[in-house]
Write a protein that holds these residues in place. Structure first.
Motif, PDB file in Angstrom:
ATOM      1  N   ILE A 266       0.866  -1.177   0.000  1.00 49.89           N
ATOM      2  CA  ILE A 266       0.000   0.000   0.000  1.00 49.89           C
ATOM      3  C   ILE A 266       0.903   1.227   0.000  1.00 49.89           C
ATOM      4  N   CYS A 267       0.839   1.991  -1.086  1.00 48.86           N
ATOM      5  CA  CYS A 267       1.639   3.213  -1.201  1.00 48.86           C
ATOM      6  C   CYS A 267       0.838   4.354  -0.583  1.00 48.86           C
ATOM      7  N   HIS A 268       1.383   4.992   0.418  1.00 51.09           N
ATOM      8  CA  HIS A 268       0.709   6.084   1.110  1.00 51.09           C
ATOM      9  C   HIS A 268       1.134   7.420   0.506  1.00 51.09           C
ATOM     10  N   PHE A 269       1.219   7.455  -0.812  1.00 49.70           N
ATOM     11  CA  PHE A 269       1.603   8.617  -1.613  1.00 49.70           C
ATOM     12  C   PHE A 269       1.207   8.271  -3.040  1.00 49.70           C
ATOM     13  N   THR A 270       1.363   9.214  -3.949  1.00 45.87           N
ATOM     14  CA  THR A 270       1.068   8.962  -5.358  1.00 45.87           C
ATOM     15  C   THR A 270       2.355   8.529  -6.055  1.00 45.87           C
ATOM     16  N   PRO A 271       2.429   7.289  -6.521  1.00 45.74           N
ATOM     17  CA  PRO A 271       3.652   6.852  -7.201  1.00 45.74           C
ATOM     18  C   PRO A 271       3.892   7.665  -8.476  1.00 45.74           C
ATOM     19  N   GLN A 272       5.137   8.006  -8.726  1.00 44.05           N
ATOM     20  CA  GLN A 272       5.525   8.798  -9.886  1.00 44.05           C
ATOM     21  C   GLN A 272       5.424   7.995 -11.177  1.00 44.05           C
ATOM     22  N   GLU A 273       5.656   6.714 -11.107  1.00 46.37           N
ATOM     23  CA  GLU A 273       5.747   5.887 -12.293  1.00 46.37           C
ATOM     24  C   GLU A 273       4.665   4.816 -12.285  1.00 46.37           C
ATOM     25  N   ASN A 274       4.425   4.258 -13.462  1.00 47.26           N
ATOM     26  CA  ASN A 274       3.530   3.109 -13.532  1.00 47.26           C
ATOM     27  C   ASN A 274       4.271   1.902 -12.980  1.00 47.26           C
ATOM     28  N   LEU A 275       3.638   1.170 -12.132  1.00 51.13           N
ATOM     29  CA  LEU A 275       4.246   0.009 -11.491  1.00 51.13           C
ATOM     30  C   LEU A 275       3.529  -1.257 -11.918  1.00 51.13           C
ATOM     31  N   LYS A 276       4.273  -2.347 -12.073  1.00 47.80           N
ATOM     32  CA  LYS A 276       3.650  -3.636 -12.336  1.00 47.80           C
ATOM     33  C   LYS A 276       2.729  -3.959 -11.167  1.00 47.80           C
ATOM     34  N   GLY A 277       1.537  -4.450 -11.468  1.00 48.71           N
ATOM     35  CA  GLY A 277       0.622  -4.877 -10.422  1.00 48.71           C
ATOM     36  C   GLY A 277      -0.096  -3.752  -9.693  1.00 48.71           C
ATOM     37  N   LEU A 278      -0.049  -2.526 -10.220  1.00 48.87           N
ATOM     38  CA  LEU A 278      -0.671  -1.380  -9.547  1.00 48.87           C
ATOM     39  C   LEU A 278      -2.169  -1.339  -9.815  1.00 48.87           C
ATOM     40  N   SER A 279      -2.935  -1.117  -8.775  1.00 48.22           N
ATOM     41  CA  SER A 279      -4.373  -0.897  -8.905  1.00 48.22           C
ATOM     42  C   SER A 279      -4.760   0.293  -8.031  1.00 48.22           C
ATOM     43  N   LEU A 280      -5.909   0.850  -8.311  1.00 47.37           N
ATOM     44  CA  LEU A 280      -6.411   2.012  -7.570  1.00 47.37           C
ATOM     45  C   LEU A 280      -7.716   1.668  -6.884  1.00 47.37           C
ATOM     46  N   GLU A 281      -7.890   2.227  -5.701  1.00 47.01           N
ATOM     47  CA  GLU A 281      -9.166   2.166  -4.989  1.00 47.01           C
ATOM     48  C   GLU A 281      -9.493   3.574  -4.548  1.00 47.01           C
ATOM     49  N   GLU A 282     -10.721   3.990  -4.759  1.00 47.37           N
ATOM     50  CA  GLU A 282     -11.091   5.314  -4.261  1.00 47.37           C
ATOM     51  C   GLU A 282     -11.049   5.298  -2.743  1.00 47.37           C
ATOM     52  N   ASP A 283     -10.453   6.324  -2.163  1.00 48.24           N
ATOM     53  CA  ASP A 283     -10.357   6.468  -0.716  1.00 48.24           C
ATOM     54  C   ASP A 283     -11.493   7.380  -0.266  1.00 48.24           C
ATOM     55  N   THR A 284     -12.640   6.781  -0.012  1.00 47.28           N
ATOM     56  CA  THR A 284     -13.830   7.565   0.313  1.00 47.28           C
ATOM     57  C   THR A 284     -13.739   8.244   1.668  1.00 47.28           C
ATOM     58  N   GLY A 285     -12.828   7.805   2.518  1.00 43.31           N
ATOM     59  CA  GLY A 285     -12.694   8.399   3.843  1.00 43.31           C
ATOM     60  C   GLY A 285     -11.678   9.527   3.921  1.00 43.31           C
ATOM     61  N   ALA A 286     -11.049   9.869   2.795  1.00 44.05           N
ATOM     62  CA  ALA A 286      -9.981  10.875   2.825  1.00 44.05           C
ATOM     63  C   ALA A 286     -10.507  12.268   3.158  1.00 44.05           C
ATOM     64  N   GLY A 287     -11.665  12.638   2.632  1.00 44.72           N
ATOM     65  CA  GLY A 287     -12.271  13.921   2.956  1.00 44.72           C
ATOM     66  C   GLY A 287     -11.554  15.142   2.408  1.00 44.72           C
ATOM     67  N   TRP A 288     -10.866  14.998   1.275  1.00 46.73           N
ATOM     68  CA  TRP A 288     -10.126  16.148   0.740  1.00 46.73           C
ATOM     69  C   TRP A 288     -11.052  17.139   0.084  1.00 46.73           C
ATOM     70  N   MET A 289     -10.882  18.387   0.465  1.00 46.70           N
ATOM     71  CA  MET A 289     -11.638  19.494  -0.108  1.00 46.70           C
ATOM     72  C   MET A 289     -10.644  20.606  -0.433  1.00 46.70           C
ATOM     73  N   ILE A 290     -10.910  21.305  -1.516  1.00 46.03           N
ATOM     74  CA  ILE A 290      -9.991  22.354  -1.964  1.00 46.03           C
ATOM     75  C   ILE A 290     -10.770  23.625  -2.241  1.00 46.03           C
ATOM     76  N   ARG A 291     -10.164  24.749  -1.884  1.00 44.42           N
ATOM     77  CA  ARG A 291     -10.692  26.066  -2.244  1.00 44.42           C
ATOM     78  C   ARG A 291      -9.530  26.826  -2.860  1.00 44.42           C
TER      79      ARG A 291
END
Length: 172
Positions: A129-154
């Motif tokens: 589990i990468c706790h950051f955004t990987p810079q490169e495409n990695l073998k075996g990489l998948s994404l899951e939406e993190d619905t609990g993150a709560g990020w909001m931007i203004r």
């Protein structure tokens, strides 16, 4: 990072929600083939010096001047998550059952994340589990939406955010 109860307040203040993701890697692609990491004990000052002198692991979404947050995590257990692959390469990681949690990499040199994963992934790991955004495409990489993150931007300007990202956990 707004919790569920604070979202209406932030919305009234002009913030809007932004999707965040978890980057999960199938560990079977990266079972140890390189040198093993060694857990090391560093003082907080030594760790912060490594962070300040390091190249960013990724540049899609990063924080600046958040060393105080790393210090918080250090005193709450991250002092046991520091591993060394070489004199210049520190990895913040921990195993939780069969999950390898990778928080950050500190180095003055640029390293391919795939090579690091090949050096740190134990045989019993099932996912990384990468706790950051990987810079490169990695073998075996998948994404899951993190619905609990709560990020909001203004913002008063149009932000150019990656389509899929997570704000680094050790900067939250």
């Amino acid at each position: 990072a707004a919790d569920e109860k604070a979202v209406p307040l932030y919305t009234r203040c002009g913030f809007h929600p932004v999707k965040s993701f978890r980057f999960i890697v199938d560990a079977s692609f990266y079972k140890k083939s390189g040198p093993s990491s060694v857990q090391v004990r560093l003082t907080l000052d030594e760790l912060l010096k490594h962070k300040r002198e390091s190249l960013p692991l990724q540049s899609k979404v990063a924080a600046i001047g958040e060393e105080h947050i790393l210090a918080f995590y250090y005193v709450h257990g991250f002092d046991r998550c520091i591993h060394s692959l070489s004199e210049d390469l520190l990895v913040l990681m921990e195993m939780e059952g069969t999950d390898l949690h990778l928080y950050d990499v500190f180095s003055r040199k640029s390293y391919a994340l795939e090579h690091i994963l090949e050096s740190i992934t134990p045989d019993h790991a099932e996912k990384i589990i990468c706790h950051f955004t990987p810079q490169e495409n990695l073998k075996g990489l998948s994404l899951e939406e993190d619905t609990g993150a709560g990020w909001m931007i203004r913002s008063s300007v149009e932000l150019s955010l990656p389509e899929a990202f997570t704000f680094p956990d050790i900067s939250k």
